[in-house]
Scaffold this motif. Structure first.
Motif, mmCIF file in Angstrom:
data_model
loop_
_atom_site.group_PDB
_atom_site.id
_atom_site.type_symbol
_atom_site.label_atom_id
_atom_site.label_comp_id
_atom_site.label_asym_id
_atom_site.label_seq_id
_atom_site.Cartn_x
_atom_site.Cartn_y
_atom_site.Cartn_z
ATOM 1 N N ARG A 192 -23.651 20.896 39.759
ATOM 2 C CA ARG A 192 -23.754 21.135 41.196
ATOM 3 C C ARG A 192 -22.392 21.384 41.802
ATOM 4 N NH1 ARG A 192 -27.762 17.105 40.852
ATOM 5 N NH2 ARG A 192 -26.279 15.474 41.422
ATOM 6 N N LEU B 120 -34.900 34.225 40.783
ATOM 7 C CA LEU B 120 -34.835 33.250 41.869
ATOM 8 C C LEU B 120 -35.015 33.913 43.231
ATOM 9 C CD1 LEU B 120 -32.030 30.904 40.544
ATOM 10 C CD2 LEU B 120 -34.490 30.566 40.503
ATOM 11 N N ASN B 121 -34.623 35.171 43.363
ATOM 12 C CA ASN B 121 -34.911 35.898 44.601
ATOM 13 C C ASN B 121 -36.410 36.048 44.798
ATOM 14 O OD1 ASN B 121 -32.225 36.235 45.341
ATOM 15 N ND2 ASN B 121 -32.032 38.241 44.365
ATOM 16 N N LEU C 277 -30.054 27.201 39.033
ATOM 17 C CA LEU C 277 -31.025 26.280 39.637
ATOM 18 C C LEU C 277 -30.351 25.208 40.479
ATOM 19 C CD1 LEU C 277 -33.439 25.849 36.600
ATOM 20 C CD2 LEU C 277 -33.958 27.003 38.762
ATOM 21 N N SER C 278 -29.022 25.215 40.496
ATOM 22 C CA SER C 278 -28.276 24.214 41.263
ATOM 23 C C SER C 278 -27.852 24.755 42.627
ATOM 24 C CB SER C 278 -27.039 23.775 40.472
ATOM 25 O OG SER C 278 -27.411 23.179 39.251
ATOM 26 N N ASP C 279 -28.636 25.683 43.151
ATOM 27 C CA ASP C 279 -28.433 26.229 44.502
ATOM 28 C C ASP C 279 -27.111 26.961 44.667
ATOM 29 O OD1 ASP C 279 -30.894 25.212 45.392
ATOM 30 O OD2 ASP C 279 -30.007 23.258 45.803
ATOM 31 N N GLN D 294 -24.737 30.292 45.023
ATOM 32 C CA GLN D 294 -24.926 31.557 45.716
ATOM 33 C C GLN D 294 -25.313 32.652 44.728
ATOM 34 O OE1 GLN D 294 -21.301 32.293 47.877
ATOM 35 N NE2 GLN D 294 -21.762 30.765 49.444
ATOM 36 N N LYS D 295 -25.947 33.706 45.263
ATOM 37 C CA LYS D 295 -26.412 34.811 44.419
ATOM 38 C C LYS D 295 -25.807 36.116 44.947
ATOM 39 C CE LYS D 295 -30.843 33.644 45.043
ATOM 40 N NZ LYS D 295 -30.793 32.290 45.665
ATOM 41 N N SER E 268 -21.262 24.904 40.832
ATOM 42 C CA SER E 268 -22.011 25.957 41.505
ATOM 43 C C SER E 268 -21.687 26.035 42.986
ATOM 44 C CB SER E 268 -23.520 25.738 41.314
ATOM 45 O OG SER E 268 -23.945 24.543 41.949
ATOM 46 N N SER E 269 -21.267 24.915 43.585
ATOM 47 C CA SER E 269 -20.951 24.934 45.005
ATOM 48 C C SER E 269 -19.494 25.269 45.275
ATOM 49 C CB SER E 269 -21.278 23.570 45.624
ATOM 50 O OG SER E 269 -20.462 22.554 45.058
ATOM 51 N N GLU F 84 -30.646 35.915 39.000
ATOM 52 C CA GLU F 84 -30.724 36.094 40.447
ATOM 53 C C GLU F 84 -32.047 36.734 40.856
ATOM 54 O OE1 GLU F 84 -27.601 38.018 42.519
ATOM 55 O OE2 GLU F 84 -26.005 36.755 41.698
ATOM 56 N N ASP G 118 -37.945 32.914 46.165
ATOM 57 C CA ASP G 118 -37.706 32.776 47.605
ATOM 58 C C ASP G 118 -38.483 33.786 48.441
ATOM 59 O OD1 ASP G 118 -35.920 30.724 47.062
ATOM 60 O OD2 ASP G 118 -34.168 32.048 47.039
#
Length: 210
Positions: free
Chosen positions: A50, A106-107, A162-164, A166-167, A53-54, A103, A110
């Motif tokens: 996490r 996961l897009n 999967l850890s949020d 950015q894409k 990824s952040s 991406e 959403d």
């Protein structure tokens, strides 16, 4: 690690000092470091992913060496589904291309036009030969993972995605195809990126009938 450096410096400056003493102290401290690493829990590993990824621990680098430096990826059903999709859809792509395919999946999660889970998106249409969204799920062939090192690396990509994180690569793309083909929808969907051997497209809100 800071303590190790300070200790070694102090031992180097101290006189007299024996090689046996330095070796023994160093070996002991290395064993302590290894023991501490071995005690990393799953939650601690998840936390590391996490943080990466952040952007708290450096920026994402689309290289194998960056992925190889991360701990082994562990997780549940979503991680397995996404990892397998990357393996069968994009294992021959560049690392950046593999992130881009993730991406797209996961897009879709959403996007209200698609199932709202990773596994649901990947398996949409499965059961009807060549009528699914991702060919490997409905081509009639058994999926067998033989390249374990590649799969382990793809699991790390899946974990990061999967850890949020950015894409930014595909600009909201929900579709892709290889540069060797040109499906009909590619003529009306706006292309957002080309990465490796894949073109990426964003599904328009409304498709013109012209």
């Amino acid at each position: 690690m800071r303590r190790l450096i300070v200790t070694l410096l102090a031992m180097t400056l101290a006189l007299p000092v024996s090689a046996e003493a330095v070796s023994g102290e160093l070996s002991g401290m290395i064993r302590k470091e290894q023991a501490a690493l071995a005690k990393l829990t799953k939650s601690r590993i998840d936390s590391l992913f996490r943080r990466v990824s952040s952007g708290q621990v450096g920026s994402i680098k689309y290289t194998r060496s960056f992925l190889d430096a991360l701990p082994e990826a562990q997780g549940g059903k979503s991680l397995t589904c996404l990892s397998e999709a990357l393996y069968f859809e994009a294992r021959g792509e560049t690392v950046k291309g593999q992130f881009a395919v993730a991406e797209v999946i996961l897009n879709r999660v959403d996007n209200p036009r698609y199932p709202d889970t990773v596994c649901g998106v990947i398996n949409q249409g499965t059961g009807r030969k060549f009528a699914c969204q991702f060919t490997y799920t409905c081509d009639g062939r058994k999926e067998v993972i033989t390249e374990q090192a590649t799969y382990a690396r793809l699991k790390k990509i899946a974990k990061l995605m999967l850890s949020d994180m950015q894409k930014p690569l595909t600009k909201g793309a929900t579709h892709y195809h290889t540069t060797a083909v040109r499906p009909k929808w590619s003529r009306v969907f706006p292309r957002t990126a080309t990465i490796g051997v894949h073109h990426f497209y964003r599904e328009p809100t409304r498709i013109s009938s012209n």
